[in-house]
Structure formats: structure tokens, C-alpha cells
Design a protein around this motif. Structure first.
Motif, PDB file in Angstrom:
ATOM      1  N   ALA A 197       2.200  11.887   4.559  1.00  0.00           N
ATOM      2  CA  ALA A 197       2.743  11.817   3.203  1.00  0.00           C
ATOM      3  C   ALA A 197       1.991  10.752   2.409  1.00  0.00           C
ATOM      4  CB  ALA A 197       4.229  11.495   3.261  1.00  0.00           C
ATOM      5  N   VAL A 198       1.852  11.026   1.122  1.00  0.00           N
ATOM      6  CA  VAL A 198       1.159  10.097   0.250  1.00  0.00           C
ATOM      7  C   VAL A 198       2.054   9.812  -0.947  1.00  0.00           C
ATOM      8  CG1 VAL A 198      -0.903   9.779  -1.175  1.00  0.00           C
ATOM      9  CG2 VAL A 198      -1.073  11.026   0.968  1.00  0.00           C
ATOM     10  N   ARG A 199       2.152   8.565  -1.297  1.00  0.00           N
ATOM     11  CA  ARG A 199       2.928   8.187  -2.472  1.00  0.00           C
ATOM     12  C   ARG A 199       2.197   8.643  -3.719  1.00  0.00           C
ATOM     13  NH1 ARG A 199       4.157   3.331   0.735  1.00  0.00           N
ATOM     14  NH2 ARG A 199       6.385   3.397   1.099  1.00  0.00           N
ATOM     15  N   SER A 236       1.244   6.920  -6.029  1.00  0.00           N
ATOM     16  CA  SER A 236       0.197   5.949  -6.337  1.00  0.00           C
ATOM     17  C   SER A 236      -1.057   6.190  -5.509  1.00  0.00           C
ATOM     18  CB  SER A 236       0.714   4.529  -6.068  1.00  0.00           C
ATOM     19  OG  SER A 236       0.986   4.376  -4.681  1.00  0.00           O
ATOM     20  N   GLN A 252      -1.183   5.697  -2.216  1.00  0.00           N
ATOM     21  CA  GLN A 252      -1.055   4.943  -0.974  1.00  0.00           C
ATOM     22  C   GLN A 252      -0.355   5.798   0.079  1.00  0.00           C
ATOM     23  OE1 GLN A 252      -2.335   1.940  -0.441  1.00  0.00           O
ATOM     24  NE2 GLN A 252      -3.205   2.026  -2.504  1.00  0.00           N
ATOM     25  N   PRO A 253      -0.708   5.631   1.342  1.00  0.00           N
ATOM     26  CA  PRO A 253      -0.027   6.417   2.384  1.00  0.00           C
ATOM     27  C   PRO A 253       1.437   6.014   2.485  1.00  0.00           C
ATOM     28  CG  PRO A 253      -1.565   4.851   3.368  1.00  0.00           C
ATOM     29  CD  PRO A 253      -1.763   4.782   1.889  1.00  0.00           C
ATOM     30  N   TYR A 254       2.266   7.017   2.725  1.00  0.00           N
ATOM     31  CA  TYR A 254       3.695   6.776   2.835  1.00  0.00           C
ATOM     32  C   TYR A 254       4.024   6.430   4.277  1.00  0.00           C
ATOM     33  CZ  TYR A 254       8.690   7.560   2.750  1.00  0.00           C
ATOM     34  OH  TYR A 254      10.044   7.392   2.863  1.00  0.00           O
ATOM     35  N   THR A 255       4.810   5.392   4.443  1.00  0.00           N
ATOM     36  CA  THR A 255       5.275   5.018   5.778  1.00  0.00           C
ATOM     37  C   THR A 255       6.786   4.901   5.744  1.00  0.00           C
ATOM     38  OG1 THR A 255       5.013   2.673   5.257  1.00  0.00           O
ATOM     39  CG2 THR A 255       3.169   3.754   6.349  1.00  0.00           C
ATOM     40  N   LEU A 256       7.408   5.229   6.851  1.00  0.00           N
ATOM     41  CA  LEU A 256       8.863   5.131   6.945  1.00  0.00           C
ATOM     42  C   LEU A 256       9.271   3.683   7.188  1.00  0.00           C
ATOM     43  CD1 LEU A 256       9.640   8.224   9.191  1.00  0.00           C
ATOM     44  CD2 LEU A 256      10.053   8.005   6.749  1.00  0.00           C
ATOM     45  N   THR A 310      15.429   0.862   1.110  1.00  0.00           N
ATOM     46  CA  THR A 310      14.880   2.133   0.634  1.00  0.00           C
ATOM     47  C   THR A 310      15.967   3.002   0.019  1.00  0.00           C
ATOM     48  OG1 THR A 310      13.195   2.071   2.366  1.00  0.00           O
ATOM     49  CG2 THR A 310      13.579   4.192   1.326  1.00  0.00           C
TER      50      THR A 310
END
Length: 154
Positions: A97-99, A101, A103-107, A117
Motif C-alpha cells: 500500500a502507498v499513501r 503522499s 510514501q509506503p503505507y505501514t501498519l 490511527t
């Protein structure tokens, strides 16, 4: 044109060369390489048959079963092989997943990050980017809450 092949003024040199011819017996096309006497027959058997026909016309007039030549059209057996390419849809491996913006999405990694969150989700629930998906988000949050209530600590 002179004797040695030179061209005099006003004359055109024309050269003919045999490239291919058909067999005098069966009509098969034969290519000629340019060396030696051009062949008249594609095989020695056809050359022999032509000689036999020239020397003994009666032999060709005999029935086919007795060694004569047939006048029936040639029968061909053709084998056809068909190859098809089948494209099978294979699901693509999940992309990280990518935000928005880039940037890579992290949980979130622990309970504190999850709480932060979920608070951020609550704060932006009415914003235009999330509003169209409010029903789906509410359903997922309900399922998550149900699982959290039923979970048994290990």
C-alpha cells in the motif's frame, strides 16, 4: 555485339539464365543452380518412365494396376495441426500500500499506534476523501469492534 560479348555503341546486352523449370513427367518445380545440363526430370524414376513412354507408348495405355499411368487427379492427405495460445488471468501479487503522499503505507506496530490511527480516522471521517467510503469504513469498524469484544486473551 562482338564475338567476345563486348557491347558496341547503341546495342543492349541481354542475358537470359534458366532459374527453374518443371519436371517433364509430373510438373514439380525444380530450381536450377546454373551448373551442368539443366535437368528435365525431378527424379531418375521419372526420367525412366519418360523413356519407357517414348519407347513403348502401349505400356502407358495399360491400366494402372498393370503399370500404366493414371489420368485421375492426384489425391492428397493433409494433416493440419492447430496451435492456440490461451491467456490465463493470474491475479497480480499484492502491491504494498502507498499513501497519497507516495510514501509506503505501514501498519501500526502496537496498541498505542492503533489508538492514534483510529483517532486520526475519526477526525477525518467527514473530509471529502473519506466521505464517499463512509459506509464501507463503518462496516469494517463494526466487524473489527465485534472481533475485539469476542477475542479471548491468550
Amino acid at each position: 555485339m562482338t564475338k567476345m560479348g563486348a557491347v558496341l555503341d547503341g546495342e543492349a546486352a541481354v542475358r537470359t539464365r534458366l532459374v527453374e523449370r518443371t519436371c517433364a513427367w509430373c510438373g514439380t518445380v525444380m530450381t536450377y543452380g546454373g551448373r551442368g545440363r539443366p535437368p528435365k526430370y525431378c527424379t531418375a524414376a521419372h526420367r525412366t518412365r519418360a523413356w519407357e513412354l517414348r519407347t513403348a507408348q502401349a505400356r502407358a495405355e495399360r491400366p494402372v494396376t498393370a503399370g500404366g499411368r493414371t489420368t485421375a487427379p492426384v489425391r492428397e492427405v493433409v494433416e493440419r495441426t492447430e496451435t492456440r495460445t490461451v491467456t490465463v488471468a493470474v491475479p497480480a501479487p499484492p502491491r504494498p500500500a502507498v499513501r497519497m503522499s507516495g510514501q509506503p503505507y505501514t501498519l501500526p506496530e502496537d496498541a498505542v499506534e492503533w489508538v492514534e490511527t483510529l483517532k486520526a480516522l475519526r477526525d477525518v471521517a467527514g473530509v471529502g476523501q473519506i466521505y464517499p467510503f463512509r459506509e464501507q469504513l463503518a462496516r469494517i469498524c463494526d466487524w473489527t469492534a465485534q472481533v475485539l469484544r469476542e477475542a479471548v486473551p491468550v
